[in-house]
Scaffold this motif. Structure first.
Motif, short mmCIF file in Angstrom:
data_model
loop_
_atom_site.label_atom_id
_atom_site.label_comp_id
_atom_site.label_asym_id
_atom_site.label_seq_id
_atom_site.Cartn_x
_atom_site.Cartn_y
_atom_site.Cartn_z
N LEU A 167 41.42 37.19 34.27
CA LEU A 167 41.47 38.50 34.91
C LEU A 167 42.67 38.57 35.85
N SER A 168 43.56 39.51 35.59
CA SER A 168 44.74 39.72 36.43
C SER A 168 45.48 38.42 36.73
N GLY A 169 45.67 37.63 35.68
CA GLY A 169 46.45 36.41 35.86
C GLY A 169 45.76 35.41 36.77
N ASP A 170 46.42 35.04 37.87
CA ASP A 170 45.91 34.00 38.75
C ASP A 170 44.68 34.42 39.54
N PHE A 171 44.38 35.71 39.62
CA PHE A 171 43.16 36.13 40.31
C PHE A 171 41.94 35.46 39.69
N GLY A 172 41.98 35.25 38.38
CA GLY A 172 40.81 34.74 37.67
C GLY A 172 40.80 33.23 37.48
N VAL A 173 41.57 32.49 38.29
CA VAL A 173 41.64 31.03 38.14
C VAL A 173 41.27 30.34 39.45
N ARG A 214 43.82 29.65 42.55
CA ARG A 214 45.07 29.10 42.06
C ARG A 214 46.27 29.61 42.88
N SER A 215 46.22 30.86 43.27
CA SER A 215 47.34 31.48 43.97
C SER A 215 46.97 31.80 45.41
#
Length: 217
Positions: A160-166, A181-182
């Motif tokens: 989800l939305s790149g790094d938002f979901g990690v 992650r971010s």
């Protein structure tokens, strides 16, 4: 009293000539007259009308066509609950060269059906998204909790939305640390946003991620 015919003959000829001349004069005058109801237009009036017409602005007709939408602005998420509500799949596992090995399913929704032990294919963000330049890479060996959206046209998933979901996971059990992650593309709370923490990354535990995912219907 007797009238001399010799005297009346010249008078009659003169009267006839006068009447004939009057008739010719009347015909010649009516031939050059303007027709009734069509007054003559002067050259000055014609020039003024042409100038006025040329100076009149042309009306612009608006169109219904909307401007093309701007490409690539990713949605931001403020809480772990928002991620859990939006995701089709929330899983914990390990990144492999060919995809992602699922060790635990925290939540599955919207027809996404994955079991522990399965391997799923991860897709990158669509081409043309400017924020892609700020995204990290999922490297083999990394252990993470992923909040995923399923591609309706293929059997692949995107975070989800790149790094938002990690969330990177360190340790084991409920006390394992789960860190965004971010720093910039991160939530600021579990169920309530914390403006003071925005933009500084987010740390919690695996147990808390499990609890929030279980609360979402």
């Amino acid at each position: 009293m007797a009238v001399d015919p010799r005297r009346t003959r010249p008078l009659w000829a003169t009267a006839t000539a006068v009447l004939a001349l009057a008739a010719l004069s009347a015909c010649g005058g009516s031939g050059g007259a303007d027709p009734v109801g069509a007054p003559a237009t002067s050259s000055a009036a014609t020039s003024s009308a042409a100038t006025s017409s040329a100076a009149a602005p042309t009306a612009v007709v608006p169109t219904d066509a909307a401007p093309p939408p701007a490409k690539g602005k990713l949605r931001g998420y403020g809480t772990v609950r928002q991620l859990s509500e939006t995701a089709d799949l929330v899983v914990r596992g390990e990144v492999e060269p060919a995809g992602f090995r699922v060790d635990e399913v925290l939540r599955a929704a919207n027809g996404a059906s994955v079991n522990a032990g399965a391997r799923i294919t991860l897709a990158s963000l669509p081409a043309g998204v400017p924020d892609m330049a700020h995204m990290s890479m999922l490297e083999p060996g990394q252990v993470a909790v992923l909040y995923l959206a399923k591609d309706p046209a293929a059997s692949t998933f995107r975070t989800l939305s790149g790094d938002f979901g990690v969330f990177d996971v360190t340790g084991a059990g409920d006390d394992a640390v789960a860190a965004s992650r971010s720093q910039a593309m991160a939530v600021s709370g579990l169920v309530t946003e914390d403006p003071a923490a925005s933009g500084h990354g987010f740390r919690t535990t695996l147990g808390q991620l499990r609890a929030v995912a279980a609360q979402v219907e």
